[in-house]
Design a protein around this motif. Sequence first.
Motif, PDB file in Angstrom:
ATOM      1  N   GLU A  83       7.747  32.424 -10.003  1.00  0.00           N
ATOM      2  CA  GLU A  83       7.678  30.977 -10.235  1.00  0.00           C
ATOM      3  C   GLU A  83       8.988  30.557 -10.604  1.00  0.00           C
ATOM      4  O   GLU A  83      10.002  31.263 -10.763  1.00  0.00           O
ATOM      5  N   CYS A 100       5.621  28.869  -6.721  1.00  0.00           N
ATOM      6  CA  CYS A 100       4.978  30.385  -6.811  1.00  0.00           C
ATOM      7  C   CYS A 100       5.332  30.835  -5.574  1.00  0.00           C
ATOM      8  O   CYS A 100       4.421  30.580  -4.470  1.00  0.00           O
ATOM      9  N   TRP A 123      -2.920  28.068 -11.561  1.00  0.00           N
ATOM     10  CA  TRP A 123      -1.864  28.082 -12.461  1.00  0.00           C
ATOM     11  C   TRP A 123      -2.100  27.969 -13.879  1.00  0.00           C
ATOM     12  O   TRP A 123      -3.334  27.156 -14.253  1.00  0.00           O
ATOM     13  N   TYR A 124      -1.666  28.693 -14.833  1.00  0.00           N
ATOM     14  CA  TYR A 124      -2.187  28.822 -16.186  1.00  0.00           C
ATOM     15  C   TYR A 124      -1.003  28.117 -16.993  1.00  0.00           C
ATOM     16  O   TYR A 124       0.208  28.140 -16.625  1.00  0.00           O
ATOM     17  N   ARG A 125      -1.125  27.926 -18.174  1.00  0.00           N
ATOM     18  CA  ARG A 125      -0.065  27.447 -19.049  1.00  0.00           C
ATOM     19  C   ARG A 125      -0.082  28.202 -20.518  1.00  0.00           C
ATOM     20  O   ARG A 125      -1.303  28.187 -21.008  1.00  0.00           O
ATOM     21  N   TRP A 174      -6.647  25.194  -9.855  1.00  0.00           N
ATOM     22  CA  TRP A 174      -6.737  26.369  -9.019  1.00  0.00           C
ATOM     23  C   TRP A 174      -6.952  26.170  -7.852  1.00  0.00           C
ATOM     24  O   TRP A 174      -7.503  25.000  -7.467  1.00  0.00           O
ATOM     25  N   ILE A 208      -2.626  20.905  -7.239  1.00  0.00           N
ATOM     26  CA  ILE A 208      -2.272  22.370  -6.806  1.00  0.00           C
ATOM     27  C   ILE A 208      -2.265  22.358  -5.351  1.00  0.00           C
ATOM     28  O   ILE A 208      -3.069  21.699  -4.863  1.00  0.00           O
ATOM     29  N   LEU A 238       2.527  23.504  -7.935  1.00  0.00           N
ATOM     30  CA  LEU A 238       1.821  22.874  -9.017  1.00  0.00           C
ATOM     31  C   LEU A 238       2.649  21.462  -9.035  1.00  0.00           C
ATOM     32  O   LEU A 238       3.875  21.450  -9.465  1.00  0.00           O
ATOM     33  N   TYR A 242       4.348  28.153 -17.690  1.00  0.00           N
ATOM     34  CA  TYR A 242       3.579  27.785 -16.841  1.00  0.00           C
ATOM     35  C   TYR A 242       3.625  29.082 -16.018  1.00  0.00           C
ATOM     36  O   TYR A 242       4.722  29.916 -15.522  1.00  0.00           O
ATOM     37  N   TYR A 243       2.448  29.915 -15.792  1.00  0.00           N
ATOM     38  CA  TYR A 243       2.131  31.045 -15.127  1.00  0.00           C
ATOM     39  C   TYR A 243       1.561  30.803 -13.817  1.00  0.00           C
ATOM     40  O   TYR A 243       0.589  30.155 -13.703  1.00  0.00           O
ATOM     41  N   CYS A 244       1.982  31.448 -12.529  1.00  0.00           N
ATOM     42  CA  CYS A 244       1.089  31.635 -11.508  1.00  0.00           C
ATOM     43  C   CYS A 244       0.210  33.011 -11.551  1.00  0.00           C
ATOM     44  O   CYS A 244       0.690  33.889 -11.976  1.00  0.00           O
TER      45      CYS A 244
END
Length: 114
Positions: free
Chosen positions: A6, A22, A36-38, A50, A69, A80, A93-95
């Motif tokens: 990311e 990402c 994508w999460y956070r 997503w 997204i 994102l 934030y995570y992919c």
Amino acid sequence: QVQLVESGGGLVHAGGSLTLSCAASGINIRLYTMGWYRQRPGNQRALVAWMTAAGTNAGVDSVKGRFTISRAIDKNMVFLHMNNLQPEDTAVYYCNAVERNSIWGQGTQVTVSL
């Protein structure tokens, strides 16, 4: 080597915009559901938005109308796009890529100030 990297996080004032990227390697994002999460301080990691392998995208209620997204298949990248950012959007934030297994990136920090 399977990897998600990311980038694009940073510090922004409320109402501002950022685009997270990402970059995927070792997988073909066309075959995966990309998300994508956070993770806010003191909270668990939570899904934000997503995109399915077929290209259908969606986001959770708290970001609808603000976050989108997207993906660039030719670059094997997912993005994102975040608009009208608010302090409550501050998080790492995570992919994520899911097919038969789940793959995570290392995360990128987004900080939104008043």
